[in-house]
Design a protein around this motif. Structure first.
Motif, PDB file in Angstrom:
ATOM      1  N   ILE A   1     -12.500   1.445 -14.101  1.00  0.00           N
ATOM      2  CA  ILE A   1     -11.861   1.192 -12.093  1.00  0.00           C
ATOM      3  C   ILE A   1     -11.076   0.997 -12.818  1.00  0.00           C
ATOM      4  O   ILE A   1     -10.930  -0.584 -12.995  1.00  0.00           O
ATOM      5  CB  ILE A   1     -12.481   0.989 -10.893  1.00  0.00           C
ATOM      6  N   THR A   2      -9.593   1.234 -12.696  1.00  0.00           N
ATOM      7  CA  THR A   2      -8.468   0.915 -12.917  1.00  0.00           C
ATOM      8  C   THR A   2      -7.674  -0.321 -12.197  1.00  0.00           C
ATOM      9  O   THR A   2      -8.033  -0.129 -10.434  1.00  0.00           O
ATOM     10  CB  THR A   2      -7.524   1.408 -13.912  1.00  0.00           C
ATOM     11  N   LEU A   3      -6.672  -0.960 -11.803  1.00  0.00           N
ATOM     12  CA  LEU A   3      -6.045  -1.695 -10.947  1.00  0.00           C
ATOM     13  C   LEU A   3      -5.305  -0.632 -10.131  1.00  0.00           C
ATOM     14  O   LEU A   3      -5.474  -0.532  -8.940  1.00  0.00           O
ATOM     15  CB  LEU A   3      -4.875  -2.922 -11.815  1.00  0.00           C
ATOM     16  N   GLN A   4      -4.738   0.049 -10.713  1.00  0.00           N
ATOM     17  CA  GLN A   4      -4.130   1.172 -10.911  1.00  0.00           C
ATOM     18  C   GLN A   4      -4.777   1.927  -9.353  1.00  0.00           C
ATOM     19  O   GLN A   4      -4.562   2.634  -8.440  1.00  0.00           O
ATOM     20  CB  GLN A   4      -3.178   2.540 -11.278  1.00  0.00           C
ATOM     21  N   GLU A   5      -5.996   2.252  -9.971  1.00  0.00           N
ATOM     22  CA  GLU A   5      -6.840   3.469  -8.957  1.00  0.00           C
ATOM     23  C   GLU A   5      -7.035   2.684  -7.556  1.00  0.00           C
ATOM     24  O   GLU A   5      -6.936   3.386  -6.104  1.00  0.00           O
ATOM     25  CB  GLU A   5      -8.363   3.870 -10.057  1.00  0.00           C
ATOM     26  N   VAL A   6      -7.391   1.277  -7.894  1.00  0.00           N
ATOM     27  CA  VAL A   6      -7.764   0.238  -6.490  1.00  0.00           C
ATOM     28  C   VAL A   6      -7.059   0.690  -5.737  1.00  0.00           C
ATOM     29  O   VAL A   6      -6.428   0.728  -3.873  1.00  0.00           O
ATOM     30  CB  VAL A   6      -8.062  -0.709  -6.691  1.00  0.00           C
ATOM     31  N   ARG A   7      -5.064   0.269  -6.054  1.00  0.00           N
ATOM     32  CA  ARG A   7      -3.767   0.180  -5.053  1.00  0.00           C
ATOM     33  C   ARG A   7      -3.844   1.968  -4.677  1.00  0.00           C
ATOM     34  O   ARG A   7      -3.976   1.904  -3.567  1.00  0.00           O
ATOM     35  CB  ARG A   7      -2.960  -0.100  -6.297  1.00  0.00           C
ATOM     36  N   GLU A   8      -4.011   2.951  -5.908  1.00  0.00           N
ATOM     37  CA  GLU A   8      -3.498   4.283  -4.985  1.00  0.00           C
ATOM     38  C   GLU A   8      -4.448   4.254  -4.179  1.00  0.00           C
ATOM     39  O   GLU A   8      -4.383   5.323  -2.991  1.00  0.00           O
ATOM     40  CB  GLU A   8      -3.813   5.154  -5.849  1.00  0.00           C
ATOM     41  N   PHE A   9      -5.667   3.949  -4.124  1.00  0.00           N
ATOM     42  CA  PHE A   9      -7.263   4.582  -2.931  1.00  0.00           C
ATOM     43  C   PHE A   9      -7.183   3.611  -1.430  1.00  0.00           C
ATOM     44  O   PHE A   9      -6.551   4.277  -0.740  1.00  0.00           O
ATOM     45  CB  PHE A   9      -8.151   3.905  -3.437  1.00  0.00           C
TER      46      PHE A   9
END
Ligand code: J2J
Length: 525
Positions: free
Chosen positions: A486-494
Protein backbone atom coordinates in the motif's frame (compact mmCIF):
# COMPACT_ATOMS: atom_id res chain seq x y z
CA UNK A 1 -28.83 21.88 29.46
CA UNK A 2 -28.83 19.66 32.63
CA UNK A 3 -26.83 16.49 31.86
CA UNK A 4 -25.18 17.98 28.76
CA UNK A 5 -23.32 20.67 30.64
CA UNK A 6 -21.58 20.78 34.03
CA UNK A 7 -21.78 24.35 35.35
CA UNK A 8 -19.67 25.98 38.08
CA UNK A 9 -21.26 25.44 41.48
CA UNK A 10 -22.95 28.33 43.30
CA UNK A 11 -20.14 28.81 45.83
CA UNK A 12 -17.51 29.19 43.16
CA UNK A 13 -19.71 31.51 41.12
CA UNK A 14 -20.15 33.76 44.17
CA UNK A 15 -16.45 33.58 44.99
CA UNK A 16 -15.29 34.60 41.50
CA UNK A 17 -17.91 37.34 41.34
CA UNK A 18 -16.92 38.78 44.71
CA UNK A 19 -13.24 38.71 43.71
CA UNK A 20 -14.19 40.83 40.70
CA UNK A 21 -13.04 38.15 38.25
CA UNK A 22 -16.48 37.59 36.84
CA UNK A 23 -18.13 40.87 35.95
CA UNK A 24 -21.57 39.86 34.69
CA UNK A 25 -20.87 40.95 31.10
CA UNK A 26 -21.44 38.95 27.93
CA UNK A 27 -19.21 38.98 24.86
CA UNK A 28 -21.52 41.41 23.12
CA UNK A 29 -21.48 43.75 26.15
CA UNK A 30 -17.69 43.50 25.92
CA UNK A 31 -17.75 44.53 22.25
CA UNK A 32 -20.05 47.48 22.90
CA UNK A 33 -17.86 48.68 25.74
CA UNK A 34 -14.65 48.52 23.69
CA UNK A 35 -16.18 49.99 20.56
CA UNK A 36 -17.61 52.95 22.46
CA UNK A 37 -14.32 53.51 24.26
CA UNK A 38 -12.08 53.28 21.18
CA UNK A 39 -14.65 54.41 18.59
CA UNK A 40 -12.39 55.96 15.94
CA UNK A 41 -9.37 53.77 16.46
CA UNK A 42 -8.68 51.15 13.84
CA UNK A 43 -9.80 47.73 15.07
CA UNK A 44 -8.99 45.50 12.09
CA UNK A 45 -6.81 45.65 9.00
CA UNK A 46 -7.55 42.91 6.50
CA UNK A 47 -5.83 43.08 3.08
CA UNK A 48 -7.28 46.17 1.46
CA UNK A 49 -9.79 47.35 4.04
CA UNK A 50 -9.56 48.79 7.51
CA UNK A 51 -12.37 48.76 10.03
CA UNK A 52 -12.68 51.16 12.98
CA UNK A 53 -14.06 50.03 16.33
CA UNK A 54 -17.26 51.95 15.63
CA UNK A 55 -17.68 50.25 12.26
CA UNK A 56 -16.93 46.83 13.73
CA UNK A 57 -19.80 47.31 16.14
CA UNK A 58 -22.15 48.42 13.34
CA UNK A 59 -21.16 45.53 11.10
CA UNK A 60 -21.65 43.03 13.92
CA UNK A 61 -25.09 44.43 14.69
CA UNK A 62 -26.01 44.34 11.00
CA UNK A 63 -24.86 40.78 10.63
CA UNK A 64 -26.70 39.77 13.79
CA UNK A 65 -29.91 41.36 12.49
CA UNK A 66 -29.40 39.50 9.21
CA UNK A 67 -28.89 36.17 11.03
CA UNK A 68 -32.16 36.72 12.87
CA UNK A 69 -33.99 37.16 9.57
CA UNK A 70 -32.68 33.82 8.28
CA UNK A 71 -33.80 32.02 11.43
CA UNK A 72 -30.96 32.03 13.97
CA UNK A 73 -32.40 32.19 17.47
CA UNK A 74 -31.22 32.64 21.02
CA UNK A 75 -29.32 29.60 22.40
CA UNK A 76 -28.92 27.95 18.98
CA UNK A 77 -25.51 26.43 18.40
CA UNK A 78 -24.07 27.83 15.16
CA UNK A 79 -21.01 26.33 13.47
CA UNK A 80 -18.66 29.12 12.47
CA UNK A 81 -16.00 28.31 9.92
CA UNK A 82 -13.89 31.00 8.33
CA UNK A 83 -10.32 31.64 7.28
CA UNK A 84 -8.31 34.31 9.07
CA UNK A 85 -10.32 37.37 8.08
CA UNK A 86 -12.33 40.34 9.31
CA UNK A 87 -15.38 38.30 8.25
CA UNK A 88 -14.63 35.87 11.07
CA UNK A 89 -14.66 38.62 13.68
CA UNK A 90 -17.85 40.22 12.36
CA UNK A 91 -19.61 36.84 12.10
CA UNK A 92 -18.49 35.93 15.61
CA UNK A 93 -20.00 39.01 17.19
CA UNK A 94 -23.02 38.83 14.87
CA UNK A 95 -23.78 35.40 16.29
CA UNK A 96 -23.31 36.67 19.86
CA UNK A 97 -25.73 39.52 19.05
CA UNK A 98 -28.53 37.03 18.33
CA UNK A 99 -27.96 35.26 21.66
CA UNK A 100 -26.84 32.16 19.74
CA UNK A 101 -23.63 30.29 20.54
CA UNK A 102 -20.88 29.83 17.98
CA UNK A 103 -18.93 26.60 17.64
CA UNK A 104 -15.39 27.33 16.51
CA UNK A 105 -14.61 24.99 13.64
CA UNK A 106 -11.23 25.18 11.98
CA UNK A 107 -11.30 26.46 8.43
CA UNK A 108 -9.70 23.22 7.22
CA UNK A 109 -12.43 21.04 8.75
CA UNK A 110 -14.23 19.00 6.14
CA UNK A 111 -17.54 17.08 6.02
CA UNK A 112 -16.31 14.40 8.39
CA UNK A 113 -15.40 16.79 11.20
CA UNK A 114 -18.32 19.16 10.64
CA UNK A 115 -20.78 16.27 10.74
CA UNK A 116 -19.55 14.93 14.08
CA UNK A 117 -19.33 18.36 15.68
CA UNK A 118 -22.78 19.41 14.49
CA UNK A 119 -24.31 16.13 15.60
CA UNK A 120 -22.82 16.22 19.08
CA UNK A 121 -24.03 19.77 19.69
CA UNK A 122 -27.34 19.43 17.78
CA UNK A 123 -26.23 22.54 15.91
CA UNK A 124 -28.97 24.60 14.28
CA UNK A 125 -26.89 26.85 12.06
CA UNK A 126 -23.78 26.75 9.89
CA UNK A 127 -22.00 29.91 8.76
CA UNK A 128 -19.02 29.37 6.52
CA UNK A 129 -16.73 31.82 4.75
CA UNK A 130 -14.89 30.49 1.69
CA UNK A 131 -11.61 31.64 0.20
CA UNK A 132 -11.68 32.72 -3.46
CA UNK A 133 -9.66 29.71 -4.64
CA UNK A 134 -11.80 27.21 -2.76
CA UNK A 135 -14.69 25.27 -4.20
CA UNK A 136 -15.81 23.80 -0.89
CA UNK A 137 -18.92 25.65 0.24
CA UNK A 138 -21.14 25.01 3.27
CA UNK A 139 -23.66 23.32 0.96
CA UNK A 140 -20.97 21.13 -0.55
CA UNK A 141 -19.66 20.11 2.88
CA UNK A 142 -23.17 19.24 4.06
CA UNK A 143 -23.77 17.20 0.91
CA UNK A 144 -20.69 15.04 1.59
CA UNK A 145 -21.50 14.33 5.22
CA UNK A 146 -21.64 10.68 6.30
CA UNK A 147 -25.37 11.10 7.07
CA UNK A 148 -28.07 13.74 7.08
CA UNK A 149 -28.48 15.97 10.12
CA UNK A 150 -32.00 17.00 11.01
CA UNK A 151 -31.05 19.69 13.50
CA UNK A 152 -29.23 21.87 10.95
CA UNK A 153 -31.79 24.28 9.51
CA UNK A 154 -29.83 27.42 8.59
CA UNK A 155 -26.87 26.90 6.25
CA UNK A 156 -25.14 29.90 4.78
CA UNK A 157 -21.95 30.27 2.77
CA UNK A 158 -20.23 33.61 2.17
CA UNK A 159 -17.33 34.51 -0.07
CA UNK A 160 -14.37 36.13 1.63
CA UNK A 161 -15.11 39.85 2.12
CA UNK A 162 -18.82 39.41 1.39
CA UNK A 163 -19.95 39.90 4.97
CA UNK A 164 -18.01 43.14 5.18
CA UNK A 165 -19.02 44.59 1.83
CA UNK A 166 -22.74 43.80 1.91
CA UNK A 167 -23.34 45.07 5.42
CA UNK A 168 -21.38 48.32 5.42
CA UNK A 169 -24.24 50.61 4.47
CA UNK A 170 -26.94 49.40 6.83
CA UNK A 171 -27.84 51.15 10.03
CA UNK A 172 -29.66 49.23 12.74
CA UNK A 173 -30.08 50.32 16.33
CA UNK A 174 -28.06 48.25 18.75
CA UNK A 175 -30.44 45.78 20.34
CA UNK A 176 -28.63 42.56 21.25
CA UNK A 177 -30.49 39.54 22.64
CA UNK A 178 -29.46 39.30 26.26
CA UNK A 179 -27.79 36.23 27.74
CA UNK A 180 -26.87 35.25 31.25
CA UNK A 181 -23.14 35.91 31.67
CA UNK A 182 -22.68 32.60 33.51
CA UNK A 183 -24.18 30.65 30.60
CA UNK A 184 -22.31 28.98 27.73
CA UNK A 185 -20.95 31.62 25.35
CA UNK A 186 -19.53 29.26 22.73
CA UNK A 187 -18.04 25.83 22.18
CA UNK A 188 -14.33 25.48 21.52
CA UNK A 189 -12.99 22.23 20.10
CA UNK A 190 -10.49 19.81 21.45
CA UNK A 191 -9.12 16.66 19.89
CA UNK A 192 -11.63 13.82 19.86
CA UNK A 193 -11.46 10.08 20.29
CA UNK A 194 -12.61 7.63 17.62
CA UNK A 195 -14.02 10.37 15.45
CA UNK A 196 -15.96 12.15 18.14
CA UNK A 197 -14.51 15.58 18.87
CA UNK A 198 -14.77 17.02 22.36
CA UNK A 199 -16.77 20.20 22.75
CA UNK A 200 -15.52 22.71 25.28
CA UNK A 201 -18.26 24.89 26.77
CA UNK A 202 -16.82 28.28 27.76
CA UNK A 203 -18.98 30.85 29.52
CA UNK A 204 -18.98 34.64 29.07
CA UNK A 205 -17.79 35.52 32.57
CA UNK A 206 -14.91 33.11 32.87
CA UNK A 207 -13.59 33.51 29.32
CA UNK A 208 -13.62 37.30 29.45
CA UNK A 209 -11.77 37.18 32.76
CA UNK A 210 -8.97 35.18 31.10
CA UNK A 211 -8.97 37.60 28.15
CA UNK A 212 -8.63 40.76 30.27
CA UNK A 213 -5.87 39.28 32.40
CA UNK A 214 -4.05 37.89 29.34
CA UNK A 215 -4.10 41.32 27.67
CA UNK A 216 -2.43 42.81 30.75
CA UNK A 217 0.13 40.01 31.04
CA UNK A 218 1.01 40.39 27.34
CA UNK A 219 1.42 44.15 27.79
CA UNK A 220 -1.20 45.16 25.23
CA UNK A 221 -2.50 48.73 25.08
CA UNK A 222 -4.15 50.98 22.53
CA UNK A 223 -0.86 51.64 20.76
CA UNK A 224 -0.30 47.90 20.19
CA UNK A 225 -0.57 46.33 16.75
CA UNK A 226 -1.30 42.62 16.77
CA UNK A 227 -0.63 40.25 13.89
CA UNK A 228 -2.91 37.20 13.66
CA UNK A 229 -0.63 34.57 12.11
CA UNK A 230 -2.09 31.31 13.49
CA UNK A 231 -5.64 30.05 12.80
CA UNK A 232 -7.93 32.74 14.18
CA UNK A 233 -10.53 30.44 15.75
CA UNK A 234 -7.94 28.58 17.81
CA UNK A 235 -8.15 29.33 21.52
CA UNK A 236 -4.61 30.75 21.51
CA UNK A 237 -5.44 33.23 18.73
CA UNK A 238 -8.75 34.13 20.35
CA UNK A 239 -7.74 34.75 23.92
CA UNK A 240 -4.08 34.42 24.85
CA UNK A 241 -4.15 37.43 24.49
CA UNK A 242 -5.56 36.96 21.00
CA UNK A 243 -8.01 39.08 19.08
CA UNK A 244 -10.25 39.48 22.12
CA UNK A 245 -7.31 40.71 24.20
CA UNK A 246 -6.51 43.20 21.42
CA UNK A 247 -10.11 44.42 21.26
CA UNK A 248 -10.19 44.80 25.04
CA UNK A 249 -7.05 46.98 24.89
CA UNK A 250 -8.08 49.16 21.93
CA UNK A 251 -5.24 47.70 19.86
CA UNK A 252 -5.14 47.29 16.08
CA UNK A 253 -5.51 43.77 14.68
CA UNK A 254 -3.70 43.00 11.42
CA UNK A 255 -4.88 39.79 9.82
CA UNK A 256 -2.52 37.43 7.99
CA UNK A 257 -4.22 34.81 5.87
CA UNK A 258 -1.40 32.38 6.76
CA UNK A 259 1.68 32.25 8.99
CA UNK A 260 4.36 32.07 6.28
CA UNK A 261 7.33 34.46 6.49
CA UNK A 262 6.39 35.86 3.06
CA UNK A 263 2.94 36.91 4.19
CA UNK A 264 3.81 37.94 7.73
CA UNK A 265 7.09 39.85 7.27
CA UNK A 266 5.45 42.13 4.73
CA UNK A 267 2.54 42.87 7.08
CA UNK A 268 4.80 43.42 10.09
CA UNK A 269 6.87 45.96 8.17
CA UNK A 270 3.91 47.70 6.58
CA UNK A 271 1.77 48.03 9.72
CA UNK A 272 4.49 48.30 12.36
CA UNK A 273 3.24 45.21 14.15
CA UNK A 274 4.23 45.06 17.84
CA UNK A 275 2.86 41.68 18.98
CA UNK A 276 2.33 38.24 17.45
CA UNK A 277 1.53 34.76 18.77
CA UNK A 278 3.25 31.78 17.15
CA UNK A 279 3.60 28.03 17.49
CA UNK A 280 7.22 26.76 17.78
CA UNK A 281 7.27 25.44 14.20
CA UNK A 282 6.55 28.95 12.92
CA UNK A 283 9.30 30.37 15.13
CA UNK A 284 11.73 27.97 13.45
CA UNK A 285 10.44 28.90 10.02
CA UNK A 286 10.69 32.64 10.73
CA UNK A 287 14.07 32.46 12.47
CA UNK A 288 15.60 30.50 9.58
CA UNK A 289 13.94 32.41 6.76
CA UNK A 290 16.23 33.76 4.06
CA UNK A 291 13.77 36.66 3.71
CA UNK A 292 14.57 37.95 7.19
CA UNK A 293 17.25 40.34 5.98
CA UNK A 294 15.00 42.06 3.45
CA UNK A 295 12.47 43.29 5.98
CA UNK A 296 12.48 45.73 8.85
CA UNK A 297 10.81 43.90 11.71
CA UNK A 298 12.09 46.24 14.42
CA UNK A 299 8.57 47.27 15.47
CA UNK A 300 8.02 43.80 17.03
CA UNK A 301 8.10 44.00 20.82
CA UNK A 302 6.54 40.77 22.11
CA UNK A 303 6.26 37.30 20.61
CA UNK A 304 4.13 34.72 22.39
CA UNK A 305 5.06 31.13 21.70
CA UNK A 306 2.85 28.22 22.67
CA UNK A 307 0.75 25.31 21.48
CA UNK A 308 3.61 22.86 21.83
CA UNK A 309 6.91 22.78 23.62
CA UNK A 310 9.46 25.40 22.63
CA UNK A 311 12.89 23.86 22.98
CA UNK A 312 15.25 25.82 25.25
CA UNK A 313 17.80 25.82 22.39
CA UNK A 314 15.38 27.54 20.04
CA UNK A 315 14.30 29.93 22.79
CA UNK A 316 17.92 30.85 23.43
CA UNK A 317 18.69 31.29 19.75
CA UNK A 318 15.66 33.48 19.42
CA UNK A 319 16.49 35.79 22.33
CA UNK A 320 20.05 36.16 21.04
CA UNK A 321 18.98 36.94 17.45
CA UNK A 322 16.23 39.34 18.42
CA UNK A 323 17.52 41.21 21.47
CA UNK A 324 14.85 43.93 21.23
CA UNK A 325 11.92 41.52 21.33
CA UNK A 326 10.49 39.89 24.40
CA UNK A 327 9.74 36.21 24.19
CA UNK A 328 6.75 35.08 26.20
CA UNK A 329 6.12 31.35 26.55
CA UNK A 330 2.47 30.36 26.73
CA UNK A 331 1.29 26.99 27.96
CA UNK A 332 -2.44 26.97 27.49
CA UNK A 333 -5.40 24.82 26.57
CA UNK A 334 -8.85 25.42 25.16
CA UNK A 335 -10.27 23.79 28.32
CA UNK A 336 -9.10 26.83 30.30
CA UNK A 337 -5.83 27.14 32.21
CA UNK A 338 -3.25 29.40 30.58
CA UNK A 339 0.28 30.03 31.89
CA UNK A 340 2.66 32.74 30.77
CA UNK A 341 6.23 33.63 31.47
CA UNK A 342 6.02 37.29 32.48
CA UNK A 343 7.63 40.00 30.37
CA UNK A 344 9.94 41.00 33.23
CA UNK A 345 11.02 37.43 34.10
CA UNK A 346 14.74 36.71 33.88
CA UNK A 347 16.14 35.07 30.72
CA UNK A 348 16.61 31.75 32.48
CA UNK A 349 12.87 31.54 33.31
CA UNK A 350 11.76 32.69 29.86
CA UNK A 351 14.05 30.19 28.13
CA UNK A 352 13.42 27.14 30.26
CA UNK A 353 9.88 27.31 31.64
CA UNK A 354 6.31 27.60 30.42
CA UNK A 355 5.48 30.23 33.02
CA UNK A 356 2.86 30.49 35.69
CA UNK A 357 -0.92 30.71 35.64
CA UNK A 358 -3.03 33.78 34.95
CA UNK A 359 -4.91 33.73 38.22
CA UNK A 360 -3.94 33.45 41.89
CA UNK A 361 -7.01 31.19 42.09
CA UNK A 362 -5.81 28.72 39.47
CA UNK A 363 -5.10 25.52 41.36
CA UNK A 364 -2.42 23.36 39.78
CA UNK A 365 -1.45 19.98 41.20
CA UNK A 366 1.08 17.43 39.93
CA UNK A 367 -0.16 13.87 40.44
CA UNK A 368 1.10 10.32 39.91
CA UNK A 369 -0.77 7.42 38.22
CA UNK A 370 -2.83 6.87 41.38
CA UNK A 371 -4.00 10.47 41.35
CA UNK A 372 -1.85 11.24 44.40
CA UNK A 373 -0.21 14.69 44.65
CA UNK A 374 3.55 14.62 44.09
CA UNK A 375 6.16 16.48 46.15
CA UNK A 376 7.18 19.85 44.68
CA UNK A 377 9.68 19.45 41.86
CA UNK A 378 8.66 15.87 40.96
CA UNK A 379 7.32 15.09 37.50
CA UNK A 380 3.73 13.95 37.13
CA UNK A 381 0.47 14.73 35.35
CA UNK A 382 -0.61 18.37 35.53
CA UNK A 383 -4.19 18.76 36.77
CA UNK A 384 -6.05 22.02 37.32
CA UNK A 385 -9.20 23.72 38.57
CA UNK A 386 -9.90 27.43 38.61
CA UNK A 387 -11.92 30.51 37.65
CA UNK A 388 -11.77 29.92 33.88
CA UNK A 389 -11.30 26.15 33.49
CA UNK A 390 -14.26 24.00 32.44
CA UNK A 391 -15.80 21.41 34.75
CA UNK A 392 -16.67 18.99 31.97
CA UNK A 393 -16.92 18.64 28.19
CA UNK A 394 -20.29 19.27 26.58
CA UNK A 395 -22.46 16.19 26.10
CA UNK A 396 -19.69 13.76 27.07
CA UNK A 397 -20.49 11.99 30.38
CA UNK A 398 -18.21 9.02 29.69
CA UNK A 399 -15.25 11.11 28.57
CA UNK A 400 -15.72 13.39 31.58
CA UNK A 401 -15.25 10.49 33.97
CA UNK A 402 -11.74 10.02 32.57
CA UNK A 403 -10.82 13.63 31.90
CA UNK A 404 -11.70 15.02 35.33
CA UNK A 405 -10.76 13.84 38.81
CA UNK A 406 -13.56 13.04 41.28
CA UNK A 407 -13.04 16.48 42.86
CA UNK A 408 -13.41 18.26 39.55
CA UNK A 409 -9.83 18.90 38.43
CA UNK A 410 -9.24 18.83 34.66
CA UNK A 411 -6.61 16.22 33.76
CA UNK A 412 -4.45 17.93 31.13
CA UNK A 413 -2.71 14.70 30.08
CA UNK A 414 0.50 16.73 30.12
CA UNK A 415 3.51 15.76 32.20
CA UNK A 416 5.56 18.36 33.99
CA UNK A 417 6.81 19.79 37.24
CA UNK A 418 6.74 23.06 39.12
CA UNK A 419 10.15 24.67 39.70
CA UNK A 420 11.35 26.46 42.82
CA UNK A 421 9.99 29.81 41.58
CA UNK A 422 6.55 28.37 40.89
CA UNK A 423 6.91 28.10 37.12
CA UNK A 424 5.60 25.11 35.20
CA UNK A 425 7.95 23.08 33.04
CA UNK A 426 6.16 20.79 30.59
CA UNK A 427 8.25 17.67 30.05
CA UNK A 428 6.01 15.40 28.00
CA UNK A 429 2.54 13.95 28.04
CA UNK A 430 0.57 10.92 29.11
CA UNK A 431 -2.41 11.43 26.78
CA UNK A 432 -2.47 9.83 23.39
CA UNK A 433 -2.21 12.74 21.02
CA UNK A 434 0.05 13.87 18.21
CA UNK A 435 1.03 17.53 18.31
CA UNK A 436 1.84 18.44 14.71
CA UNK A 437 2.87 22.09 14.61
CA UNK A 438 0.39 22.89 17.39
CA UNK A 439 -2.47 21.00 15.70
CA UNK A 440 -3.65 18.18 17.94
CA UNK A 441 -4.39 14.85 16.23
CA UNK A 442 -5.87 11.84 17.99
CA UNK A 443 -4.24 8.64 16.68
CA UNK A 444 -7.28 6.48 17.42
CA UNK A 445 -9.44 8.69 15.22
CA UNK A 446 -7.20 8.06 12.21
CA UNK A 447 -6.82 4.39 13.12
CA UNK A 448 -10.60 3.90 13.10
CA UNK A 449 -10.84 5.46 9.66
CA UNK A 450 -7.88 3.54 8.23
CA UNK A 451 -9.20 0.19 9.45
CA UNK A 452 -12.00 0.60 6.93
CA UNK A 453 -9.49 0.26 4.08
CA UNK A 454 -9.80 -3.16 2.47
CA UNK A 455 -6.03 -3.68 2.31
CA UNK A 456 -5.44 -2.83 5.97
CA UNK A 457 -5.65 -5.48 8.66
CA UNK A 458 -4.37 -3.39 11.55
CA UNK A 459 -2.84 0.03 12.00
CA UNK A 460 -1.06 2.03 14.67
CA UNK A 461 -0.70 5.79 14.23
CA UNK A 462 2.12 7.49 16.09
CA UNK A 463 3.84 10.86 16.31
CA UNK A 464 7.47 10.87 15.17
CA UNK A 465 9.80 13.66 16.33
CA UNK A 466 10.28 16.19 13.54
CA UNK A 467 12.63 19.14 13.66
CA UNK A 468 10.22 21.60 12.07
CA UNK A 469 6.77 20.31 12.99
CA UNK A 470 7.62 19.04 16.47
CA UNK A 471 5.95 15.78 15.49
CA UNK A 472 4.77 14.31 12.23
CA UNK A 473 2.05 11.72 11.69
CA UNK A 474 3.23 8.21 10.94
CA UNK A 475 1.11 5.11 10.34
CA UNK A 476 2.45 1.59 10.93
CA UNK A 477 0.32 -0.72 8.85
CA UNK A 478 -0.23 -4.49 8.88
CA UNK A 479 -1.64 -5.58 5.52
CA UNK A 480 -4.33 -8.20 4.97
CA UNK A 481 -2.72 -11.52 4.08
CA UNK A 482 -3.80 -11.32 0.45
CA UNK A 483 -2.22 -7.86 0.00
CA UNK A 484 1.35 -7.11 -1.03
CA UNK A 485 1.63 -3.34 -0.67
CA UNK A 486 0.00 0.00 0.00
CA UNK A 487 1.41 3.45 -0.77
CA UNK A 488 1.23 6.68 1.20
CA UNK A 489 -0.72 8.15 -1.66
CA UNK A 490 -3.32 5.38 -1.49
CA UNK A 491 -3.68 5.96 2.24
CA UNK A 492 -4.11 9.69 1.78
CA UNK A 493 -6.54 9.31 -1.09
CA UNK A 494 -8.61 6.92 0.98
CA UNK A 495 -8.76 9.37 3.89
CA UNK A 496 -9.47 12.18 1.50
CA UNK A 497 -12.45 10.25 0.12
CA UNK A 498 -13.84 10.31 3.66
CA UNK A 499 -13.61 14.10 3.61
CA UNK A 500 -11.33 14.63 6.54
CA UNK A 501 -9.27 17.71 7.33
CA UNK A 502 -6.07 17.51 5.21
CA UNK A 503 -3.94 18.45 8.21
CA UNK A 504 -4.69 15.05 9.72
CA UNK A 505 -3.20 13.13 6.79
CA UNK A 506 -0.28 10.82 7.66
CA UNK A 507 3.10 12.23 6.61
CA UNK A 508 4.61 8.77 6.22
CA UNK A 509 3.79 5.06 6.51
CA UNK A 510 5.65 1.82 7.18
CA UNK A 511 4.37 -1.65 6.43
CA UNK A 512 5.11 -3.99 9.34
CA UNK A 513 4.49 -7.68 10.01
CA UNK A 514 3.38 -7.29 13.62
CA UNK A 515 3.09 -4.81 16.45
CA UNK A 516 4.73 -5.08 19.81
CA UNK A 517 2.34 -5.14 22.73
CA UNK A 518 2.61 -3.87 26.29
CA UNK A 519 1.85 -6.11 29.26
CA UNK A 520 -1.77 -4.95 29.32
CA UNK A 521 -2.17 -5.77 25.65
CA UNK A 522 -1.94 -2.25 24.24
CA UNK A 523 0.07 -1.62 21.10
CA UNK A 524 3.47 -0.27 22.09
CA UNK A 525 3.79 3.13 20.49
C1 J2J B 1 4.09 22.42 25.72
N1 J2J B 1 2.86 21.97 25.36
C2 J2J B 1 1.93 22.90 25.12
C3 J2J B 1 3.50 24.70 25.59
C4 J2J B 1 0.11 24.01 24.67
C5 J2J B 1 -2.65 29.35 24.58
C6 J2J B 1 -1.60 28.59 24.13
C7 J2J B 1 -1.79 27.30 23.63
C8 J2J B 1 -3.08 26.76 23.57
C9 J2J B 1 -3.26 25.39 23.02
C10 J2J B 1 -4.16 27.53 24.02
C11 J2J B 1 2.17 24.28 25.21
N2 J2J B 1 4.40 23.73 25.83
N3 J2J B 1 3.83 25.98 25.69
O1 J2J B 1 -5.41 27.07 24.00
O2 J2J B 1 -5.00 29.55 24.96
C12 J2J B 1 -0.06 21.49 24.50
C13 J2J B 1 -0.41 20.75 25.78
C14 J2J B 1 -1.83 21.23 26.07
C15 J2J B 1 -2.40 21.29 24.67
C16 J2J B 1 -3.59 22.21 24.53
C17 J2J B 1 -3.94 28.83 24.53
N4 J2J B 1 1.02 24.93 24.94
N5 J2J B 1 0.61 22.78 24.76
O3 J2J B 1 -2.35 24.81 22.45
O4 J2J B 1 -6.28 23.16 23.37
O5 J2J B 1 -0.39 19.39 25.50
O6 J2J B 1 -4.49 24.83 23.25
O7 J2J B 1 -2.56 20.38 26.91
O8 J2J B 1 -4.93 23.36 21.22
O9 J2J B 1 -1.30 21.76 23.87
O10 J2J B 1 -3.91 22.35 23.19
P1 J2J B 1 -5.00 23.41 22.70
Amino acid sequence: MNNLYIPFDENRIKQYQSLGYWTGKTHFDFLIQSCHKYANHIAIVDSNYTISYETLLNLSVNFGEYLKTIGIEKDDFVLLQAPNSADFVIALFGIFYTGAKPIFCMHMHNSYEIYHIAKLASAKGYVRVSLPDENNTAEEIIKNMPAALESLRVIKNFQLGEIYTTLTNQNHTINPVSNNSTSIAFLQLSGGTTGIPKLIPRTHDEYLYSVRESAKIAGLDKSSVQLVAIPISHNFAMSSPGILGALYSGAKIVIARDGSPDTCFELIQQHHVTQVSLVPSLVTLWANSTKLKYYNLSSLRVIQVGGSKLSPTLAEKFTKNFPNMKLQQVYGMAEGLVNYTRLDDDTETITNTQGRPISPHDKIVIINENLQPQPKGDIGEIITKGPYTINGYYNAPEINKKSFTPDGFYRTGDLGFIDSKGNIVVTGRCKEIINRAGEKIIPSELETLLLKHIKIKDVSVVGIPDELLGERIHANIILQQSEKSITLQEVREFLSSQNIDVQKMPDSITIVDAFQYTLVGKIKK
